[in-house]
Design an enzyme around this catalytic site. Structure first.
Site, PDB file in Angstrom:
ATOM      1  N   SER A 106       2.706  -5.666  14.448  1.00  0.00           N
ATOM      2  CA  SER A 106       2.563  -4.441  15.237  1.00  0.00           C
ATOM      3  C   SER A 106       2.317  -4.841  16.685  1.00  0.00           C
ATOM      4  O   SER A 106       1.835  -5.946  16.955  1.00  0.00           O
ATOM      5  CB  SER A 106       1.370  -3.624  14.722  1.00  0.00           C
ATOM      6  OG  SER A 106       1.007  -2.617  15.648  1.00  0.00           O
ATOM      7  N   TYR A 108      -7.656  -2.798  11.886  1.00  0.00           N
ATOM      8  CA  TYR A 108      -6.197  -2.922  11.900  1.00  0.00           C
ATOM      9  C   TYR A 108      -5.763  -3.927  12.956  1.00  0.00           C
ATOM     10  O   TYR A 108      -4.928  -4.801  12.701  1.00  0.00           O
ATOM     11  CB  TYR A 108      -5.581  -1.554  12.169  1.00  0.00           C
ATOM     12  CG  TYR A 108      -4.070  -1.530  12.200  1.00  0.00           C
ATOM     13  CD1 TYR A 108      -3.334  -1.552  11.019  1.00  0.00           C
ATOM     14  CD2 TYR A 108      -3.370  -1.450  13.404  1.00  0.00           C
ATOM     15  CE1 TYR A 108      -1.946  -1.510  11.032  1.00  0.00           C
ATOM     16  CE2 TYR A 108      -1.990  -1.406  13.438  1.00  0.00           C
ATOM     17  CZ  TYR A 108      -1.280  -1.440  12.243  1.00  0.00           C
ATOM     18  OH  TYR A 108       0.100  -1.399  12.273  1.00  0.00           O
TER      19      TYR A 108
END
Length: 255
Positions: free
Chosen positions: A143, A156
């Site tokens: 990501s 995350y």
């Protein structure tokens, strides 16, 4: 047909980015096994669509955070397809979790799916290839948040940051075996998880203002990059992150 004759395993391949990659691999001639968590209907339809391209395809249920189940999952994939050439660690979760209120369970679940699962599945894959003296490719779907802070999603970001360094480290350790390791870091992508965002102009407009290309990405944008990294065209690329974000990463700023 850059991937004709290749066998690929893709976690989280029943929907979103993972499904897009699975379908692109099938279009490129690869036999594909997908891992899915719980949605049998999505998994079955993905397999049918892949098989429509004349390739072998299979769907296997797995929770990648269950490390004890990964060996059977991997063995089942090889039984379905034959020896594997490509592993795509795509399965992932995110939880909005304000740091001061975060719990150990929330942290552990995010780390287990996004980092621990890919670590040990990559180990199974690399051991298999090293023992057989075959080259291969590991592709992690990371990501932009392996680089970009994301307030209220600290676990995350920690997982994706860890995946970045795991990629770099494994690229060095596995190079002698002919195994390349790379990450793809998507930005804002049109997937089912973003349906609410896509239909909320008050949130979509400021997001698009951060993206120089002025649009969200598609699963095809990511899948094309994955097919490239899985092909012989990328044989000399390892230890790097390919950012697929329309320019978001280096243009983002807090309002």
């Amino acid at each position: 047909m850059r991937l004709k004759g290749k066998h690929a395993l893709i976690t989280g391949g029943d929907q979103g980015i993972g499904r897009g990659i699975a379908l692109r691999f099938a279009q490129e001639g690869a036999d594909v096994a997908i891992g899915f968590l719980s949605n049998d209907d999505h998994a079955k339809s993905a397999v049918e669509e892949m098989r429509s391209h004349g390739v072998n395809a299979a769907a296997l249920q797995i929770d990648v955070s269950n490390i004890g189940a990964l060996a059977k999952f991997y063995a089942d994939a090889t039984r379905a397809l034959g020896p594997l050439d490509v592993l795509v660690n795509n399965a992932g979760i995110e939880k909005r979790d304000e740091f001061l209120k975060s719990t150990e369970d929330d942290f552990d679940s995010v780390i287990a799916v996004n980092l621990k699962g890919p670590y040990f599945l990559s180990q199974l894959f690399a051991r298999d290839l090293a023992e057989a003296k075959r080259p291969g490719k590991i592709i992690n779907i990371s990501s932009v948040h392996e680089e970009l802070p994301f307030p209220n999603f600290a676990s995350y970001c920690a997982a994706k940051g860890g995946l970045k360094m795991l990629c770099r480290n494994l690229a060095i350790e596995l190079a002698p075996y002919g195994i390349t390791v790379n990450n793809i870091a998507p930005g804002a992508i049109k997937t089912p998880i973003n349906d609410k965002l896509l239909h909320d102009p008050s949130k979509l407009k400021p997001l698009l203002e951060h993206i120089p290309l002025k649009r969200m990405g598609t699963t095809d944008d990511v899948a094309g990059c994955a097919a490239f990294l899985a092909s012989s065209d990328a044989d000399y690329i390892t230890g790097t992150t390919l950012v697929v974000d329309g320019g978001l990463l280096f243009n983002y700023h807090e309002q």
